[in-house]
Design an enzyme around this catalytic site. Structure first.
Site, mmCIF file in Angstrom:
data_model
loop_
_atom_site.group_PDB
_atom_site.id
_atom_site.type_symbol
_atom_site.label_atom_id
_atom_site.label_comp_id
_atom_site.label_asym_id
_atom_site.label_seq_id
_atom_site.Cartn_x
_atom_site.Cartn_y
_atom_site.Cartn_z
ATOM 1 N N LYS A 1 56.628 -57.796 -131.929
ATOM 2 C CA LYS A 1 56.323 -58.984 -130.095
ATOM 3 C C LYS A 1 55.283 -57.957 -129.997
ATOM 4 C CE LYS A 1 61.481 -57.449 -129.112
ATOM 5 N NZ LYS A 1 62.249 -56.498 -128.331
ATOM 6 N N GLU B 1 69.350 -52.455 -138.269
ATOM 7 C CA GLU B 1 68.192 -51.381 -137.770
ATOM 8 C C GLU B 1 68.795 -50.195 -136.780
ATOM 9 O OE1 GLU B 1 68.959 -53.711 -133.289
ATOM 10 O OE2 GLU B 1 67.464 -55.388 -134.014
ATOM 11 N N HIS C 1 76.927 -68.879 -158.136
ATOM 12 C CA HIS C 1 76.117 -69.278 -158.837
ATOM 13 C C HIS C 1 74.594 -69.735 -158.319
ATOM 14 C CE1 HIS C 1 79.721 -71.462 -160.201
ATOM 15 N NE2 HIS C 1 80.609 -70.653 -159.639
HETATM 16 O O1 PA5 Z 1 70.612 -53.589 -131.501
HETATM 17 C C1 PA5 Z 1 69.886 -54.201 -130.342
HETATM 18 O O2 PA5 Z 1 69.204 -53.725 -129.957
HETATM 19 C C2 PA5 Z 1 68.656 -55.642 -130.520
HETATM 20 O O3 PA5 Z 1 69.085 -55.532 -131.707
HETATM 21 C C3 PA5 Z 1 69.223 -55.872 -129.616
HETATM 22 O O4 PA5 Z 1 70.440 -56.456 -129.503
HETATM 23 C C4 PA5 Z 1 68.168 -57.471 -129.002
HETATM 24 O O5 PA5 Z 1 66.216 -57.393 -129.881
HETATM 25 C C5 PA5 Z 1 68.797 -58.694 -128.009
HETATM 26 O O6 PA5 Z 1 68.088 -57.358 -126.753
HETATM 27 P P1 PA5 Z 1 68.418 -57.863 -125.698
HETATM 28 O O7 PA5 Z 1 69.601 -57.548 -125.202
HETATM 29 O O8 PA5 Z 1 68.062 -56.894 -124.441
HETATM 30 O O9 PA5 Z 1 67.736 -58.800 -125.490
#
Ligand code: PA5
Length: 420
Positions: A410, A275, A296
Site C-alpha cells: 500500500k 495473514e 491433472h
Molecule cells: O484480515 C484482515 O484484516 C484483512 O484481510 C482485511 O480484511 C482486508 O485488508 C480488508 O480490510 P477492510 O475490511 O478494513 O477494508
C-alpha cells in the site's frame, strides 16, 4: 460431526510425537484467553458463536429479508476478510434469491465493468463492507456503484445501501451516519479474516437464503466441542501435526477438496493462515487445489517434485447429489465395470487412491471429514479452522492477529499514486 483423520501422517508424525506436543498446544490455546498475550485485543471471535449480539443478528435477518424482497441483485463490496468468507459460503450454497456479485476485491476495470453491466436497469442493493472504512480497492468500487445507484434511484438510493464497518471509526462509518444508511458493526475485537460469523459474512449469506441461525448453531457447537484441553481435541491434533511437519521442513500446506464449489473455501483458508502465520520469517505457505481437476495439472509436482508439501484435505461424504454411471451395450469406452455405481463411489476411490499415492510419494496428509455439508456443518468448519489458526500461530511464536506486511504494497502504491 467433523472428524480429523490422521492415518496418512505416519511415518512423518507418530502418535507419540503428537502427544508430546500437548503442553505446547495447551499453552498456546490458553493464550487466546490471556489479556497480556500478543494480539489479545483481537480474540473476540473466540466466544462469538455463543456470545454474539442477538439484536444485531435480528437486524441482519430483517435486512436480508428486505433485500430478498426488493432486489434482483445484491452487490457486495469488500476485499480480504471482508468478502472471502461470504463468497466461500455462497459458492457452497448458491443463492436461491437475488444474484450476489462481489466487487472491490481487485482493481480490474474489466471485472468492475462486468458487474456494473449486470445491475443496469435491474432492482439492486449495495452492501459495502470494510472494517477500516478506507481500503482502496473497495472504496473505489463503492464510489462507482454508489453513483450508479444514486442515478437509478435518486434520493431512495440511501435505503438500498447497507454498510458493515467499525462501530465508531473510519470514513465509511462517517458516510453511513451522514447519509442514514443502515449499518452493521464489525466488533473491535474481531479482525477481518476472523469476521465471517459477524455481519460481514452473515448478511450476504442470509440474502442468499442460507439459514444463518443454523450456521451460528454449528459454530457454537464447535466452540463447545473444541474447547476441550487434551489431545483428543481434533483442533489440538491438527495444530500439533502441522507444526511438527513445519519443524521437519515442510513448507507448503496444500488445502485440497473434491468439490469445485469448495474452491473459494480454499481461498478463505489461504487468507486465514497466510495473514495469521506468515510473518517474522516463519510460517507454512498456504496453497489450495481442487481434486481431481488439479491432479491433472499439479498432480505431477505433488507426487514427484520438491518434498516440501503437506496436504490438508476437506472431504464431504454426502454432497446432496449423486449420479449412477449407466450401462452401455457396446462398452466401447470399457467402463461397464463401473456401471450401476454412483459417481460418488468413483470420487471416494479417487480420494483414497490419491491419499495413498501421495503418502508413498512423501506427502503426509490430514483429512478433515464431514458426513454432509449444510449450514450447521459449515459453521463448525469455519470455527474449526479459525480456532486452529489462532492456536497454531501461538505455537509458531507469532502474533496471529496482526498483518503488518500487508501495508508494504500500500505504501509503495500510494507513493506512486501521489496520495496527499
Ligand atoms: O484480515 C484482515 O484484516 C484483512 O484481510 C482485511 O480484511 C482486508 O485488508 C480488508 O480490510 P477492510 O475490511 O478494513 O477494508
Amino acid at each position: 460431526m467433523l472428524k480429523l483423520e490422521l492415518d496418512k501422517l505416519s511415518p512423518d508424525v507418530t502418535q507419540a510425537q503428537l502427544s508430546a506436543m500437548a503442553g505446547e498446544v495447551a499453552a498456546a490455546h490458553q493464550k487466546l484467553y490471556d489479556p497480556s498475550a500478543p494480539g489479545a485485543d483481537f480474540t473476540g471471535w473466540v466466544r462469538l458463536p455463543q456470545g454474539y449480539d442477538r439484536q444485531e443478528f435480528a437486524r441482519i435477518q430483517q435486512a436480508a429479508a428486505q433485500i430478498r424482497a426488493d432486489s434482483d441483485v445484491l452487490v457486495v463490496v469488500g476485499i480480504g476478510g471482508s468478502y472471502l468468507g461470504a463468497r466461500a459460503a455462497l459458492e457452497i450454497f448458491p443463492s436461491d434469491g437475488p444474484e450476489i456479485c462481489f466487487v472491490g476485491c481487485s482493481l480490474s476495470p474489466n471485472e468492475t465493468q462486468r458487474v456494473l453491466d449486470r445491475v443496469q436497469d435491474r432492482r439492486w442493493s449495495l452492501n459495502v463492507i470494510s472494517k477500516s472504512g478506507g481500503t482502496t480497492e473497495p472504496a473505489i468500487a463503492f464510489r462507482l456503484f454508489r453513483q450508479l445507484l444514486e442515478r437509478q434511484y435518486g434520493s431512495q438510493a440511501n435505503r438500498r445501501i447497507y454498510a458493515t464497518t467499525d462501530q465508531a471509526r473510519g470514513a465509511l462509518k462517517a458516510l453511513a451516519d451522514h447519509n442514514g444508511w443502515q449499518s452493521f458493526v464489525i466488533p473491535d475485537a474481531v479482525g477481518g479474516r476472523f469476521s465471517v460469523l459477524t455481519a460481514v459474512g452473515l448478511l450476504p449469506i442470509a440474502v442468499g437464503g442460507t439459514d444463518i441461525a443454523q450456521l451460528m448453531a454449528g459454530a457454537a457447537q464447535a466452540m463447545a466441542d473444541f474447547d476441550r484441553r487434551d489431545m483428543d481435541n481434533p483442533v489440538w491434533q491438527y495444530v500439533a501435526a502441522r507444526n511438527l511437519l513445519y519443524r521437519q521442513g515442510k513448507r507448503v500446506e496444500l488445502f485440497c477438496s473434491y468439490e469445485p464449489a469448495y474452491a473459494c473455501f480454499g481461498e478463505w483458508l489461504k487468507q486465514l493462515f497466510g495473514e495469521s502465520e506468515g510473518k517474522d520469517g516463519k510460517g507454512l505457505f498456504p496453497a489450495s487445489a481442487q481434486f481431481t481437476t488439479d491432479l491433472h495439472s499439479l498432480g505431477q509436482y505433488i507426487q514427484d517434485g520438491e518434498r516440501l508439501l503437506l496436504e490438508t484435505v476437506l472431504y464431504v461424504d454426502d454432497t446432496g447429489c449423486d449420479l449412477p454411471i449407466p450401462h452401455s451395450e457396446d462398452d466401447g469406452d470399457n467402463l461397464n465395470y463401473l456401471a450401476g455405481k454412483p459417481l460418488s463411489f468413483v470420487r471416494e476411490m479417487a480420494f483414497q487412491g490419491t491419499l495413498n499415492a501421495h503418502r508413498e510419494g512423501g506427502v503426509p496428509a490430514l483429512v478433515v471429514r464431514l458426513p454432509r455439508m449444510d449450514a450447521h456443518a459449515l459453521g463448525q468448519l469455519f470455527y474449526f479452522f479459525e480456532l486452529s489458526c489462532g492456536i497454531s500461530g501461538h505455537v509458531l511464536g507469532v502474533n496471529p492477529f496482526n498483518q503488518p506486511g500487508v501495508e508494504a504494497y500500500k505504501k509503495k502504491m500510494f507513493a506512486l499514486l501521489g496520495r496527499p
